[in-house]
Write a protein that holds these residues in place. Structure first.
Motif, PDB file in Angstrom:
ATOM      1  N   ALA A  14      38.148  33.405  61.475  1.00 40.40           N
ATOM      2  CA  ALA A  14      38.051  31.945  61.473  1.00 40.40           C
ATOM      3  C   ALA A  14      37.966  31.408  60.049  1.00 40.40           C
ATOM      4  CB  ALA A  14      36.839  31.496  62.283  1.00 40.40           C
ATOM      5  N   ALA A  15      37.169  32.078  59.209  1.00 38.66           N
ATOM      6  CA  ALA A  15      37.030  31.633  57.821  1.00 38.66           C
ATOM      7  C   ALA A  15      38.349  31.780  57.067  1.00 38.66           C
ATOM      8  CB  ALA A  15      35.931  32.424  57.134  1.00 38.66           C
ATOM      9  N   LEU A  16      39.045  32.903  57.300  1.00 43.43           N
ATOM     10  CA  LEU A  16      40.312  33.120  56.620  1.00 43.43           C
ATOM     11  C   LEU A  16      41.358  32.111  57.077  1.00 43.43           C
ATOM     12  CD1 LEU A  16      42.134  34.761  54.752  1.00 43.43           C
ATOM     13  CD2 LEU A  16      42.547  36.342  56.650  1.00 43.43           C
ATOM     14  N   ALA A  17      41.412  31.848  58.381  1.00 38.87           N
ATOM     15  CA  ALA A  17      42.384  30.886  58.900  1.00 38.87           C
ATOM     16  C   ALA A  17      42.149  29.505  58.298  1.00 38.87           C
ATOM     17  CB  ALA A  17      42.305  30.829  60.420  1.00 38.87           C
ATOM     18  N   ALA A  18      40.889  29.100  58.216  1.00 40.19           N
ATOM     19  CA  ALA A  18      40.574  27.790  57.639  1.00 40.19           C
ATOM     20  C   ALA A  18      40.993  27.731  56.174  1.00 40.19           C
ATOM     21  CB  ALA A  18      39.080  27.505  57.779  1.00 40.19           C
ATOM     22  N   GLU A  19      40.764  28.813  55.450  1.00 44.89           N
ATOM     23  CA  GLU A  19      41.134  28.871  54.030  1.00 44.89           C
ATOM     24  C   GLU A  19      42.647  28.792  53.863  1.00 44.89           C
ATOM     25  OE1 GLU A  19      40.966  32.111  50.356  1.00 44.89           O
ATOM     26  OE2 GLU A  19      39.641  32.349  52.085  1.00 44.89           O
ATOM     27  N   LEU A  20      43.370  29.516  54.701  1.00 46.07           N
ATOM     28  CA  LEU A  20      44.834  29.529  54.588  1.00 46.07           C
ATOM     29  C   LEU A  20      45.436  28.172  54.943  1.00 46.07           C
ATOM     30  CD1 LEU A  20      45.535  33.030  56.191  1.00 46.07           C
ATOM     31  CD2 LEU A  20      45.734  32.423  53.765  1.00 46.07           C
ATOM     32  N   ARG A  21      44.905  27.543  55.988  1.00 47.21           N
ATOM     33  CA  ARG A  21      45.435  26.241  56.384  1.00 47.21           C
ATOM     34  C   ARG A  21      45.117  25.171  55.344  1.00 47.21           C
ATOM     35  NH1 ARG A  21      49.424  25.313  59.616  1.00 47.21           N
ATOM     36  NH2 ARG A  21      48.497  23.502  60.631  1.00 47.21           N
ATOM     37  N   SER A  22      43.923  25.253  54.764  1.00 50.01           N
ATOM     38  CA  SER A  22      43.572  24.273  53.725  1.00 50.01           C
ATOM     39  C   SER A  22      44.439  24.452  52.482  1.00 50.01           C
ATOM     40  CB  SER A  22      42.094  24.395  53.364  1.00 50.01           C
ATOM     41  OG  SER A  22      41.824  25.644  52.744  1.00 50.01           O
ATOM     42  N   ALA A  23      44.962  25.674  52.307  1.00 44.91           N
ATOM     43  CA  ALA A  23      45.855  25.941  51.177  1.00 44.91           C
ATOM     44  C   ALA A  23      47.300  25.558  51.480  1.00 44.91           C
ATOM     45  CB  ALA A  23      45.788  27.418  50.799  1.00 44.91           C
ATOM     46  N   GLY A  24      47.540  25.002  52.679  1.00 41.97           N
ATOM     47  CA  GLY A  24      48.873  24.537  53.023  1.00 41.97           C
ATOM     48  C   GLY A  24      49.765  25.560  53.692  1.00 41.97           C
ATOM     49  N   LYS A  25      49.210  26.696  54.105  1.00 38.65           N
ATOM     50  CA  LYS A  25      50.013  27.710  54.777  1.00 38.65           C
ATOM     51  C   LYS A  25      50.395  27.246  56.184  1.00 38.65           C
ATOM     52  CE  LYS A  25      49.751  30.963  51.579  1.00 38.65           C
ATOM     53  NZ  LYS A  25      50.950  31.409  50.830  1.00 38.65           N
ATOM     54  N   THR A  26      51.646  27.549  56.586  1.00 38.68           N
ATOM     55  CA  THR A  26      52.055  27.279  57.958  1.00 38.68           C
ATOM     56  C   THR A  26      51.392  28.280  58.886  1.00 38.68           C
ATOM     57  OG1 THR A  26      53.958  28.765  57.879  1.00 38.68           O
ATOM     58  CG2 THR A  26      54.300  26.510  57.093  1.00 38.68           C
ATOM     59  N   TRP A  27      51.455  28.015  60.183  1.00 41.82           N
ATOM     60  CA  TRP A  27      50.886  28.975  61.144  1.00 41.82           C
ATOM     61  C   TRP A  27      51.589  30.323  61.027  1.00 41.82           C
ATOM     62  CZ3 TRP A  27      46.384  27.884  62.717  1.00 41.82           C
ATOM     63  CH2 TRP A  27      45.999  26.604  63.091  1.00 41.82           C
ATOM     64  N   VAL A  28      52.887  30.299  60.803  1.00 37.38           N
ATOM     65  CA  VAL A  28      53.636  31.554  60.697  1.00 37.38           C
ATOM     66  C   VAL A  28      53.215  32.320  59.434  1.00 37.38           C
ATOM     67  CG1 VAL A  28      55.929  32.567  60.377  1.00 37.38           C
ATOM     68  CG2 VAL A  28      55.590  30.722  62.030  1.00 37.38           C
ATOM     69  N   GLU A  29      53.087  31.623  58.317  1.00 33.11           N
ATOM     70  CA  GLU A  29      52.662  32.271  57.076  1.00 33.11           C
ATOM     71  C   GLU A  29      51.249  32.840  57.207  1.00 33.11           C
ATOM     72  OE1 GLU A  29      55.187  29.567  53.852  1.00 33.11           O
ATOM     73  OE2 GLU A  29      53.186  28.941  54.514  1.00 33.11           O
ATOM     74  N   ALA A  30      50.374  32.062  57.834  1.00 29.87           N
ATOM     75  CA  ALA A  30      48.998  32.534  58.018  1.00 29.87           C
ATOM     76  C   ALA A  30      48.961  33.739  58.953  1.00 29.87           C
ATOM     77  CB  ALA A  30      48.126  31.408  58.569  1.00 29.87           C
ATOM     78  N   ALA A  31      49.780  33.706  60.001  1.00 29.01           N
ATOM     79  CA  ALA A  31      49.812  34.827  60.943  1.00 29.01           C
ATOM     80  C   ALA A  31      50.337  36.092  60.281  1.00 29.01           C
ATOM     81  CB  ALA A  31      50.675  34.471  62.155  1.00 29.01           C
ATOM     82  N   GLU A  32      51.277  35.930  59.338  1.00 33.77           N
ATOM     83  CA  GLU A  32      51.794  37.096  58.611  1.00 33.77           C
ATOM     84  C   GLU A  32      50.677  37.760  57.812  1.00 33.77           C
ATOM     85  OE1 GLU A  32      54.681  39.820  57.669  1.00 33.77           O
ATOM     86  OE2 GLU A  32      54.903  38.105  59.010  1.00 33.77           O
ATOM     87  N   ILE A  33      49.814  36.956  57.208  1.00 31.61           N
ATOM     88  CA  ILE A  33      48.670  37.509  56.475  1.00 31.61           C
ATOM     89  C   ILE A  33      47.705  38.184  57.437  1.00 31.61           C
ATOM     90  CG2 ILE A  33      46.652  36.860  55.082  1.00 31.61           C
ATOM     91  CD1 ILE A  33      48.479  34.681  53.832  1.00 31.61           C
ATOM     92  N   LEU A  46      49.617  35.369  65.935  1.00 30.70           N
ATOM     93  CA  LEU A  46      49.877  33.937  66.082  1.00 30.70           C
ATOM     94  C   LEU A  46      48.839  33.262  66.959  1.00 30.70           C
ATOM     95  CD1 LEU A  46      53.738  34.193  66.280  1.00 30.70           C
ATOM     96  CD2 LEU A  46      52.504  32.698  64.686  1.00 30.70           C
ATOM     97  N   ARG A  47      48.236  34.022  67.865  1.00 29.46           N
ATOM     98  CA  ARG A  47      47.134  33.473  68.666  1.00 29.46           C
ATOM     99  C   ARG A  47      45.831  33.510  67.880  1.00 29.46           C
ATOM    100  NH1 ARG A  47      43.455  36.231  71.234  1.00 29.46           N
ATOM    101  NH2 ARG A  47      44.706  38.137  71.444  1.00 29.46           N
ATOM    102  N   ALA A  48      45.551  34.652  67.239  1.00 31.98           N
ATOM    103  CA  ALA A  48      44.269  34.822  66.554  1.00 31.98           C
ATOM    104  C   ALA A  48      44.114  33.855  65.396  1.00 31.98           C
ATOM    105  CB  ALA A  48      44.146  36.261  66.066  1.00 31.98           C
ATOM    106  N   VAL A  49      45.212  33.517  64.716  1.00 34.00           N
ATOM    107  CA  VAL A  49      45.103  32.644  63.563  1.00 34.00           C
ATOM    108  C   VAL A  49      44.654  31.238  63.979  1.00 34.00           C
ATOM    109  CG1 VAL A  49      47.447  31.716  63.498  1.00 34.00           C
ATOM    110  CG2 VAL A  49      46.236  32.188  61.351  1.00 34.00           C
TER     111      VAL A  49
END
Length: 544
Positions: A14-33, A46-49
Motif C-alpha cells: 500500500a505504501a509503495l503504491a501510494a508513492e508510485l501514484r504520487s510520482a505520476g506512475k500509471t497503473w501499468v507502470e506501478a504494476a510492473e514494479i 494489477l490487482r495488488a497495486v
C-alpha cells in the motif's frame, strides 16, 4: 525483532503504491514494479497495486456487470492460470479485466511465452527505444542513460563472439570506463531477465555484454606509460619513477571494479583488479617517503583486499586468505586505520563462511577495536555486522542480538552524519543491516521474521548490486521452504539462478545447491521440477 520492524506485506504494498501514484506512475507502470519487487504475475500485480483483495476485485466487476457476476474464486482461477489449477479467462473476460484495471489486454498476459527470438530477423536487431524521461515506448525497457551502451553492444557490435573481443573493438565503447553506471546496467540486466523468455538468448547477450565491459575496464591500462598488453597482472611493465596521475587512476578505478564485480561477476573483474594491484605495488615501491608512499601503499592494500574478495566469491578461499593477510599488513604499513578495520571485517566474513565462526569472532573483535580508533561510524557498524554473523553461526543468540543492536545504533549515527565516506563502504547501508537481521532470524527466529527483514532489505536497496540481491532472495527462499511453501521457494531460487546466469559466484552456487538439496522431499512436485529445469538451462556454463 520488535513489532515495529515486522511490517506486513500488505502495508508495504500500500505504501509503495501510494508513492508510485504520487510520482505520476500509471497503473501499468506501478504494476510492473510490483511484478519485480514482489514476484507477482501481471494479473495479480494489477490487482495488488490498487490494494484490492480478490473479493474486492469481484465486487468491482459485479458493480459494472451485475448480470454476469463473478466471485473471488473466478479471480483466483484467472490469476493462477496458466498453472494446472487455473482457468484461462475468455476474450470477453480479459477485455473486462483490462477495463477494470485500466490497462491493455496485453498487459494482463505479459507473463505468457514470447517466441519472437526465434525469428531470424530478430536475432540481428534488438530494438531499444525510450522517451525523454527514460521510460519505454517499445521493445526492452531500458533506462535512458544506458541506451547508448546497449546500442553499442547489441547494435553496432552484434557480431561480437562469446569470447573476449579485441581491445581495439571495445575501447571506443567508453571514454572513461569508471563512469559506467553499474546501477543502471544492473537494472537493464534485471529487465532483460523479465522480457526475454528464452534462456539461451539471455545468456548469449549477457555474455557479450560481460566480455565487452571486462575489456573496456582493462583498456585504459594500455594508455599508461609502457603498457602494451594490459589483460593480466603479469603484463604490467616495470616502472622506475613515481607518477601521481597513474596512482590517481588506480584509485579512481577501485569503486568501478567493485561494482563491476557485483553486477558482472568476480571472474570478469579479477584480471583487471590484479593488473591495477600490480601497478599500485610498483608505485608504492618507487614513491618518495612520506605522504606519497603512504597513499600508494594504501591503494595497494585496497586493491589487494578487492582481489581477495573476488577470489572469495570465486570459491578460492586459500588465495583470498593470502590476499587478505597481505592487504592487512599493507594497510597497517600505510597507517590506514579505517582500511585495517575493513580488511579485518572481510577476514571475519571469510572465516565464518568457511565454518570457523570462532576465528570470525576473533577478527570481528579486532576490527571493532580498530574501528573505535578510526572515528568512522561505518567502520563501527560493519565491525558489529560481521560479529553478528560470526556469533549467529556459533549459535550465540544473546550476544548476536547485542551486536545487532550495536550495529543499528552505529548505522543511525552514520546516517545522521551524511557526507563523504570511504569508497569501500559503498555497499553498506540500512538494507545491509536488515539482510544481516534476516540471517540472524534464520538461526533463532521464525520464517515470518526472516521474510519481514528481507522485505525491508529488498525495498531499501535498489537492484544495482546483483550479488547482494541474490543472497537476500536466497534468505527468502529458505524461509519459504521452512513454511513448506515449496512453490514460492522454488520460484525465488529460480529468480536467483536467472539473475546470475552469467555472473554467478561459487558462493551463490553453493547456497543454491544447499537449498535445492533441502527440497529433495518434494522433488516430484512441479515447482522443484521446474527449478531443476532452470538450473540445467542457466548453468550450462561454469560459474566464474
Amino acid at each position: 525483532m520488535s513489532e515495529g520492524r515486522a511490517e506486513s506485506l500488505r502495508q508495504q504494498q500500500a505504501a509503495l503504491a501510494a508513492e508510485l501514484r504520487s510520482a505520476g506512475k500509471t497503473w501499468v507502470e506501478a504494476a510492473e514494479i510490483f511484478r519485480t519487487r514482489f514476484r507477482l504475475n501481471p494479473r495479480v500485480a494489477l490487482r495488488a497495486v490498487r490494494g484490492w483483495s480478490q473479493a474486492q476485485a469481484a465486487e468491482e466487476w459485479n458493480r459494472r456487470w451485475p448480470h454476469e457476476s463473478k466471485t473471488f474464486k473466478n479471480f483466483s482461477y484467472w490469476e493462477i492460470w496458466p498453472g494446472k489449477s487455473g482457468h484461462s479467462p475468455s476474450h470477453d473476460n480479459l477485455a473486462r479485466l483490462a477495463e477494470i484495471y485500466e490497462c491493455s489486454v496485453a498487459d494482463l498476459l505479459a507473463d505468457l511465452p514470447d517466441f519472437r527470438h526465434l525469428d531470424s530477423a530478430a536475432r540481428t536487431s534488438l530494438a531499444v527505444s525510450s522517451d525523454s524521461t527514460g521510460g519505454v515506448t517499445s521493445g526492452i525497457i531500458v533506462p535512458g542513460e544506458a541506451e547508448t551502451l546497449l546500442h553499442d553492444l547489441l547494435g553496432r557490435h552484434t557480431g561480437i563472439e562469446a569470447s573476449v573481443p579485441p581491445t581495439a573493438d571495445a575501447t571506443g565503447l567508453f571514454h572513461r570506463p569508471e563512469e559506467i553506471d553499474f546501477g543502471k546496467l544492473a537494472q537493464v540486466i534485471v529487465m532483460w531477465m523479465q522480457r526475454i523468455p528464452h534462456s539461451r538468448a539471455r545468456r548469449d547477450m549477457l555474455g557479450k555484454l560481460t566480455a565487452a565491459l571486462a575489456v573496456a575496464a582493462a583498456a585504459p591500462l594500455a594508455e599508461l606509460p609502457g603498457a602494451a598488453e594490459p589483460a593480466s597482472a603479469a603484463s604490467v611493465p616495470e616502472v622506475s619513477r613515481f607518477d601521481p596521475a597513474t596512482l590517481a587512476h588506480c584509485e579512481a578505478m577501485m569503486p568501478h571494479l567493485r561494482k563491476q564485480g557485483d553486477v558482472l561477476g568476480a571472474g570478469s573483474t579479477l584480471p583487471s583488479a590484479l593488473a591495477y594491484r600490480r601497478i599500485a605495488e610498483q608505485q608504492a615501491r618507487v614513491a618518495p617517503p612520506g605522504a606519497p608512499r603512504d597513499r600508494a601503499v594504501a591503494a595497494y592494500a585496497e586493491l589487494t583486499q578487492l582481489a581477495g574478495w573476488l577470489c572469495f566469491n570465486m570459491g578460492n578461499y586459500s588465495a583470498a586468505q593470502r590476499l587478505y593477510d597481505d592487504a592487512r599488513a599493507a594497510a597497517h604499513e600505510a597507517r590506514a586505520v579505517e582500511l585495517v578495520t575493513y580488511v579485518l571485517c572481510t577476514m571475519s566474513h571469510l572465516a565464518t563462511w568457511q565454518g570457523k565462526p570462532r576465528v570470525g569472532i576473533d577478527h570481528a573483535v579486532a576490527a571493532a577495536s580498530w574501528a573505535e580508533q578510526s572515528d568512522s561510524p561505518y567502520a563501527r557498524a560493519y565491525a558489529a555486522d560481521v560479529a553478528v554473523r560470526a556469533l549467529t553461526a556459533d549459535a550465540q543468540a544473546a550476544r548476536s542480538q547485542e551486536f545487532l543492536d550495536r550495529e543499528y545504533a552505529a548505522l543511525q549515527a552514520a546516517l545522521a552524519e551524511p557526507g563523504e565516506r570511504q569508497s569501500w563502504w559503498y555497499f553498506y547501508d540500512e538494507s545491509f543491516y536488515w539482510s544481516t537481521s534476516a540471517q540472524n532470524a534464520l538461526k533463532f527466529h521464525g520464517a515470518d521474521e526472516v521474510l519481514a527483514a528481507t522485505d525491508r532489505a529488498l525495498m531499501l536497496r535498489d537492484q544495482g548490486n546483483l550479488h547482494e540481491r541474490s543472497f537476500r532472495l536466497l534468505f527468502r527462499a529458505e524461509a519459504f521452504a521452512r513454511q513448506q511453501n515449496i512453490g514460492l521457494a522454488c520460484r525465488t531460487i529460480t529468480e536467483v539462478v536467472e539473475l546470475t546466469s552469467v555472473n554467478s559466484s561459487r558462493r551463490i552456487e553453493q547456497r543454491v545447491q544447499e537449498l535445492r538439496r533441502g527440497l529433495d522431499p518434494w522433488k516430484r512436485t512441479r515447482g522443484v521440477r521446474e527449478l531443476d529445469q532452470a538450473i540445467r538451462a542457466y548453468r550450462s556454463q561454469p560459474a566464474g
